[in-house]
Design an enzyme around this catalytic site. Structure first.
Site, PDB file in Angstrom:
ATOM      1  CG  LEU A  87      49.653  25.550  34.614  1.00  0.00           C
ATOM      2  CD1 LEU A  87      48.898  26.858  34.450  1.00  0.00           C
ATOM      3  CD2 LEU A  87      49.397  24.640  33.422  1.00  0.00           C
ATOM      4  CG  HIS A  98      44.950  43.627  46.932  1.00  0.00           C
ATOM      5  ND1 HIS A  98      44.420  42.492  46.364  1.00  0.00           N
ATOM      6  CD2 HIS A  98      46.101  43.258  47.556  1.00  0.00           C
ATOM      7  CE1 HIS A  98      45.231  41.458  46.635  1.00  0.00           C
ATOM      8  NE2 HIS A  98      46.252  41.898  47.343  1.00  0.00           N
ATOM      9  CG  ASP A  99      38.131  46.721  45.671  1.00  0.00           C
ATOM     10  OD1 ASP A  99      37.495  46.254  44.717  1.00  0.00           O
ATOM     11  OD2 ASP A  99      37.727  47.662  46.373  1.00  0.00           O
ATOM     12  CG  ASN A 150      46.219  49.564  46.117  1.00  0.00           C
ATOM     13  OD1 ASN A 150      46.420  48.357  46.260  1.00  0.00           O
ATOM     14  ND2 ASN A 150      46.633  50.460  46.996  1.00  0.00           N
ATOM     15  CE1 TYR A 151      44.588  47.359  41.157  1.00  0.00           C
ATOM     16  CE2 TYR A 151      42.759  45.937  41.785  1.00  0.00           C
ATOM     17  CZ  TYR A 151      44.096  46.100  41.473  1.00  0.00           C
ATOM     18  OH  TYR A 151      44.936  45.017  41.463  1.00  0.00           O
ATOM     19  CG  ASP A 172      38.640  42.683  44.011  1.00  0.00           C
ATOM     20  OD1 ASP A 172      39.599  43.132  43.349  1.00  0.00           O
ATOM     21  OD2 ASP A 172      38.761  42.285  45.182  1.00  0.00           O
TER      22      ASP A 172
END
Length: 390
Positions: free
Chosen positions: A74, A139-140, A142-143, A169
Site C-alpha cells: 500500500l 498494548h493490552d 496499558n489499556y 484486545d
C-alpha cells in the site's frame, strides 16, 4: 442453511489480535474476509511462537481460519490503486493503525467513501480517533491500567495483578468492533448509509465496569478493592480453598441460594451472615467458611452440591475446563486439519461453525482475488515484478 454473513465482504488490514479475532468471527459466520497484508512480512502473529503444524504460529492459526490473504504494497501508488478497486466490492474495512495513517496513504474513510458510498469503516485503536492520547502507543496491559481495571485486580499484598487474558484486545477491541460493525450493517440495511466505527480499546475495557463507574459517578466514592459485593467483600460470593489445595467458587448471592447452601453444609447459624454489615462480621463468616471448605476436597464438594442449586462450582484449570461435559456437549472445540481451536460464539440455531479453509499463507490468494477484480495474468506478472504484490 446459508451462513448469515455470506453476502458480506471484509477487507481486513489489521494486525495482531484485536482485528484478526474480530474478522475471524465474521468469517466463521460466512463473510468473505480478505486479509490485506504487507509483502514479505505479513501479519506479525505469523512468526510468534509457539508453533504448530507445518511450523505455523499457533497464535496465527487460532484467529485466522476461513480467510483469504492478499500481499499488497500500500506504500506504492499502484498498490493503493488496486486497493481502491477492491473497495468497490467491499462492505467493511477493518484496520488497526494509529489515527491518520490511512489518510496519509490516501485511503482514509472520506476517500474510500468515494469508491463505495455505503462503506462501513471500522478503526480499532488504543485510545480513539481524537483526544490527547490518540497517537500514543499501547498494548493490552496499558489499556487495562488507564481504564481503572487493574486497580481492582490485586493480590493478597495489594499489588495489582496481571490480567489472565487480554481484556483490552478482546473485550475492548474485537467484541467492540463486532458490535459496531453489525450495528452499522443493520442500519445500512434500513437506510442505505455507511458508517465510521471508532473503537478505542481503553474505553472498551472501561465499559466492563458499569457498576463500579456508576457508583463513583453518582456518589463520588469507590469501594475498596477486594471489599465490594462482587469482588471479595461478601462471604456468600467468594473463592475458598479446599482440603486438596484446590479452590471452590461460592456465588450464593440470592437469599434462596444462601439458605440452600447453609442447609446443605449443616450450618444454619451462618444465615444472618449473607450480607454482613460490619467488617468484623464479614471476616468472622469468611473464616468459618474457610474452615468448612478445607474439610473436603474440591471434587467432594462438587459432588455434595451436584443435586441442588446453591451456586457452588470449581476453579478449573484450562485443561479441566475443556474436558468439562458441558463444554463437550456445547461443541466449543473445532478440530481443523490437525490442530484444535475454539469456535466462534454465540451459537445461532441452524448454523454450525466449521473451517471452510485453513488460515492462509501470506499472499496465498493474491492471484485469485485480483483475477476476481478484473486483472489479467499479464498485469499480475507485471505487478509482481514491480513488488506491488507478492
Amino acid at each position: 442453511m446459508d451462513l448469515p454473513l455470506k453476502a458480506i465482504r471484509v477487507l481486513d488490514l489489521s494486525r495482531l489480535l484485536p482485528g484478526a479475532y474480530a474478522s475471524q468471527m465474521l468469517a466463521d459466520f460466512g463473510a468473505d474476509v480478505i486479509r490485506v497484508e504487507e509483502p514479505a512480512s505479513g501479519d506479525y502473529t505469523r512468526t510468534v511462537p509457539p508453533y504448530g503444524p507445518d511450523n505455523i504460529s499457533l497464535y496465527f492459526l487460532a484467529i485466522n481460519r476461513n480467510k483469504r490473504s492478499i500481499a499488497l504494497n500500500l506504500k506504492s501508488e499502484r498498490g493503493r490503486a488496486i486497493f481502491l478497486r477492491l473497495v468497490q466490492d467491499a462492505d467493511i474495512i477493518l484496520e488497526s493503525f494509529r489515527p491518520g495513517v490511512m489518510e496519509r496513504l490516501g485511503l482514509g474513510y472520506e476517500r474510500l467513501k468515494q469508491e463505495k458510498r455505503n462503506l462501513i469503516y471500522c478503526a480499532i485503536t488504543g485510545y480513539g480517533q481524537n483526544g490527547p492520547y490518540q497517537q500514543r502507543a499501547g498494548h493490552d496491559l496499558n489499556y487495562a491500567g488507564y481504564a481503572g481495571l487493574l486497580h481492582y485486580q490485586r493480590d493478597s499484598s495489594g499489588k495489582p495483578l496481571m490480567p489472565a487474558t487480554q481484556f483490552g484486545d478482546l473485550a475492548g477491541g474485537s467484541y467492540m468492533a463486532i458490535m459496531g460493525i453489525l450495528t452499522a450493517l443493520v442500519g445500512r440495511a434500513a437506510n442505505g448509509e455507511g458508517r465510521f466505527v471508532d473503537v478505542a480499546m481503553n474505553e472498551g475495557v472501561m465499559s466492563l465496569m458499569p457498576l463500579l463507574m456508576a457508583a463513583y459517578l453518582n456518589t463520588g466514592k469507590l469501594p475498596i478493592p477486594g471489599h465490594s459485593s462482587l469482588d471479595g467483600g461478601l462471604p456468600c460470593y467468594n473463592i475458598y480453598e479446599t482440603k486438596d489445595g484446590e479452590h471452590i467458587t461460592l456465588a450464593a448471592l440470592e437469599p434462596k441460594f444462601w439458605h440452600t447452601f447453609c442447609t446443605r453444609i449443616g450450618h444454619l447459624e451462618l444465615l444472618p451472615f449473607h450480607s454482613p454489615v460490619g467488617r468484623g462480621e464479614r471476616e468472622q463468616a469468611m473464616e468459618v467458611l474457610s474452615s468448612i471448605f478445607k474439610t473436603r476436597t474440591r471434587d467432594e464438594w462438587l459432588s455434595e452440591f451436584s443435586d441442588v442449586d446453591a451456586c457452588v462450582g470449581p476453579v478449573y484449570t484450562p485443561e479441566e475446563a475443556l474436558r468439562d461435559p458441558q463444554i463437550q456437549a456445547r461443541k466449543l472445540i473445532l478440530d481443523n486439519d490437525g490442530y484444535k481451536a475454539l469456535t466462534s460464539l454465540p451459537h445461532i440455531l441452524g448454523i454450525e461453525v466449521e473451517q471452510r479453509y485453513s488460515p492462509p499463507t501470506l499472499g496465498e490468494h493474491t492471484n485469485v482475488i485480483l483475477r476476481e477484480a478484473g486483472y489479467s495474468g499479464e498485469e499480475l506478472q507485471q505487478l509482481r515484478g514491480e513488488g506491488v504484490i507478492e
